[in-house]
Scaffold this active site. Structure first.
Site, PDB file in Angstrom:
ATOM      1  N   GLU A  11     -14.000   0.757  -0.163  1.00  0.00           N
ATOM      2  CA  GLU A  11     -14.124   0.806   1.297  1.00  0.00           C
ATOM      3  C   GLU A  11     -15.375   1.580   1.700  1.00  0.00           C
ATOM      4  OE1 GLU A  11     -10.545   1.726   3.435  1.00  0.00           O
ATOM      5  OE2 GLU A  11     -11.594   1.737   5.366  1.00  0.00           O
ATOM      6  N   ASP A  71       0.855  -1.194   0.000  1.00  0.00           N
ATOM      7  CA  ASP A  71       0.000   0.000   0.000  1.00  0.00           C
ATOM      8  C   ASP A  71       0.893   1.248   0.000  1.00  0.00           C
ATOM      9  OD1 ASP A  71      -2.402   1.285   0.137  1.00  0.00           O
ATOM     10  OD2 ASP A  71      -2.854   0.722   2.205  1.00  0.00           O
TER      11      ASP A  71
HETATM   12  O1  KIV Z   1      -4.401  -0.052   4.862  1.00  0.00           O
HETATM   13  C1  KIV Z   1      -5.275  -0.934   4.837  1.00  0.00           C
HETATM   14  O2  KIV Z   1      -5.343  -1.820   5.672  1.00  0.00           O
HETATM   15  C2  KIV Z   1      -6.259  -0.864   3.756  1.00  0.00           C
HETATM   16  C3  KIV Z   1      -7.450  -1.760   3.902  1.00  0.00           C
HETATM   17  C4  KIV Z   1      -8.411  -1.131   4.807  1.00  0.00           C
HETATM   18  C5  KIV Z   1      -8.047  -2.079   2.590  1.00  0.00           C
HETATM   19  O3  KIV Z   1      -6.127  -0.091   2.860  1.00  0.00           O
END
Ligand code: KIV
Length: 294
Positions: free
Chosen positions: A194, A96
């Protein structure tokens, strides 16, 4: 497929590719995603047979104690990505991209994404819609699979403080559908939705070719993702309504540590089975020494 520990350790397993994930959507098999941030838990998630492990920037909250994901740093994410990739044989590892690591320009985004790939990720995720189309195209044409993230966007939420649940009206649903179509056309292989109303999330899942992974977006998505620490009952600061708790690990860990504390205080631990000994001969010789004079 869930494997026994011994079978898993011996097995040579093929990593899930973009095509494997899309094939699940094609055959209407639900896609299972979960977050993880370290070697030990990702090994367990992978053995349990999840399809995708997301190294979420939620790491900043559950691993580092931040109040939200906005301050999460590249430096920290790269360490978490490395640990997860070491523990994962089969699941696709999605890193991410944290706030600030992809918004300035597509060059900055490319640089950040390559760092994630070098630290073991198989794909990257970023939050946003049409404004990211050029960035997504650049990453995908460099061969980096991209997962989008629409609906509630935690990285910038605290600045705006708008409604959390997205697409409650026809107008806002149409806007979200436009964003999802733009990401799909730009080449994402998957989109996290989300806290989107179940109705809008189902329509989006039906009309885009990418795999839609819901979190708080109802059962009509192509798959689901949960934050590991939420579903295990380990993180107790916030409990969103959409989380289902599959365990109460914070209670279990608390009881185990309290028992350990009491055992040490009462000299019940360590026991003989936890202790190493020298032979009685060596011990007798040792005792003949005058320790104090040395
Ligand atoms: O950072 C995270 O855990 C996320 C999830 C909520 C999809 O982006």
């Amino acid at each position: 497929m869930t494997l026994k520990k011994s079978e898993y350790a011996k097995s040579v397993i093929k990593k899930n590719s973009v095509n494997d994930i899309l094939a699940l959507k094609e055959k209407r098999e639900k896609i299972v995603a979960i977050t993880a941030y370290d070697y030990t838990t990702s090994l367990i998630c992978d053995r349990a047979g999840v399809d995708i492990i997301l190294v979420g920037d939620s790491a900043g909250m559950v691993m580092l104690g931040q109040r939200n994901t906005t301050p999460t740093l590249m430096r920290d994410m790269l360490v978490f990505c490395k640990g997860v990739s070491m523990g994962t044989k089969r699941a696709m590892v999605v890193g991410d991209l944290p706030f600030g690591s992809y918004q300035p320009s597509k060059e900055v985004a490319m640089n950040s994404a390559i760092k994630f790939i070098k630290n073991g990720c198989d794909a990257v995720k970023l939050e946003g819609g049409v404004e990211l189309v050029d960035t997504i195209k650049a990453l995908v044409s460099a061969g980096i699979p991209v997962m989008g993230h629409l609906g509630f966007k935690p990285q910038t939420f605290s600045f705006w403080d708008h409604h959390k649940v997205q697409a409650r009206t026809m107008a806002s649903s149409l806007d979200l559908i436009t964003e999802a179509k733009a990401l799909d056309k730009a080449g994402v292989f998957s989109i996290v939705l989300e806290m989107v109303t179940s109705e809008a999330a189902s329509i989006i899942s039906r009309i885009v070719s990418s795999a839609v992974i819901g979190i708080g977006s109802g059962p009509g998505c192509d798959g689901q993702v949960l934050v590991l620490h939420d579903m295990l009952g380990l993180y107790e600061d916030i409990k969103p309504r959409f989380v289902k708790r599959y365990a109460n690990l914070s209670g279990d860990i608390f009881r185990a540590i309290s028992k350990y504390k009491n055992d040490v205080k009462c000299a019940k631990f360590p026991e003989d089975e936890n202790t190493f000994h020298m032979s009685s001969d060596e011990y007798s010789k040792l005792q003949e020494n005058d320790f104090k004079s040395k």
